[in-house]
Design an enzyme around this catalytic site. Sequence first.
Site, PDB file in Angstrom:
ATOM      1  N   ASP A  33       1.609  -1.273   6.484  1.00 45.48           N
ATOM      2  CA  ASP A  33       2.173  -0.124   6.834  1.00 45.48           C
ATOM      3  C   ASP A  33       1.206   1.092   6.312  1.00 45.48           C
ATOM      4  OD1 ASP A  33       3.822   1.734   8.230  1.00 45.48           O
ATOM      5  OD2 ASP A  33       5.164   1.970   6.477  1.00 45.48           O
ATOM      6  N   ASP A  35       2.301   4.834   6.088  1.00 48.84           N
ATOM      7  CA  ASP A  35       2.876   5.953   5.102  1.00 48.84           C
ATOM      8  C   ASP A  35       3.831   5.273   4.019  1.00 48.84           C
ATOM      9  OD1 ASP A  35       2.229   8.168   6.867  1.00 48.84           O
ATOM     10  OD2 ASP A  35       3.360   7.218   8.564  1.00 48.84           O
TER      11      ASP A  35
END
Length: 480
Positions: A33, A35
């Site tokens: 991922d 963020d």
Amino acid sequence: MRENSLFDAIPPEKLIFVNRNLRLSSIKMIGFDMDYTLAIYRYPDFEILALNKTIDRLIQKGYPESIFKREYGQEYVMRGLVIDKVNGNVLKLDKYNFVHRAMHGKRHLSYEERYANYRNKKLDLSSDDFLWMDTLFSLPEVSIIIDAIDNIDRQGLSRSIRYYELINDVRRSIDEIHQDGTLKSIVLQDIQRYIEFDPNLPITLHRFKSNGKKLFLLTNSYWDYTNAVMSYLLNNRLPEYPGWTNYFDIIIVGAGKPEFFNSNNNFFTVNTRTGQIKPLQTTISAFIKGVVYQGGNILDFERLSAIKGENILYIGDHIYGDILSSKKSTLWRTCMIIPELENEIRITKENIGVIKRLNKMEMQRIILERELNKLRYNLKYGMSNGIKRQFEMKKGRFNRTLQMVERKKLEMAARYNRYWGSLLKENNELSKFGAQVEDYACVYTSRVSNFMNVSPEEYLVSPPKLLPHELEIDEMAERG
């Protein structure tokens, strides 16, 4: 020399912690991922920005400015809290959904209030009446809700402003400022202020690639923002990778997690110059390196990547969107990034002597309670023989020990967080959040670059899991 002396030089906050054995040599592809995983937002600068922009949006919706506070109440917030929208309470639960701590505004609920509202009731956290704050993006949300409810009560506005609608509007508003570019446009104007640069991140990714592992990016952020953030983190950091896209074999933006793991959404390709997208041709049989994709679903992902199941390790920070959904839908192995772990471990290290003494006192309390119950039984069934005085003495000692243990527990918990205690624990149990980490994350750590401290071929082994009867035998052996 101790057998694990090679690891003694590694600070505990930089270690990889193992719930389920993970053989990295069998991992062929690693996904990330973006963020709060590759990109760690600076605390509390980003939260203050999000708080103020959310309040602006709520005022635009018609809420009076007087119920909000422009100061981020970081002492009141923690990931893993649950909002009771009906009563306007903020709750901390253990792994069994027992409510140990609760606040209404800035007021602690008493034991009697918690008992009346939540004891002997099954809390259905999936219902619309509850909101689980399981992401780091939700921290400003908790601060706004606590301050707003406190001010609503103080100003006598509870009839005109219902808790339920307020809490829903806070969630909608914070989602809106994330989705419409309000937040991201400001972050990109001063990216160094809001996002940390980790010098070990490029090296960590390079070590994975040098070991022959494929890397992919799977983020909900769209191309323009992803490109700006990843350029800041990785561009021109290592000579082997002139641009950030060179690190990754597959790049997927706008993934729409958690739907990515349980939908049939189509893949699109992204024109990186214009940002325009077009449907992926159905005749494509494999991902093409250098092409940026958007949307999609896990079945097509595994087909186009030709790698599936337990040969994939996915690393993310969101217990639901990244970890739980991927574990429920696939055989992917999972690593959860918990930035707060660094502070939790620091506090534990600083107070290890206190914790050990507290554990010893807790064992003394348990032994005293057993002895007291035995004496109580003998008194009840007429086997007094002069033990009444012994019972009273033991009872007094037990009560003093119990009071001391409970006081010391509260003091120790407050060192993690004044109002909520430890992120991962609650009393002697795992917190709700801690239980989710244990259940769904194969391994967890504070940041991606901690993988520098293990070989890409490492066999990560979980510590022995002891059942209560084994712990009892172990304790008896220590007592001799």
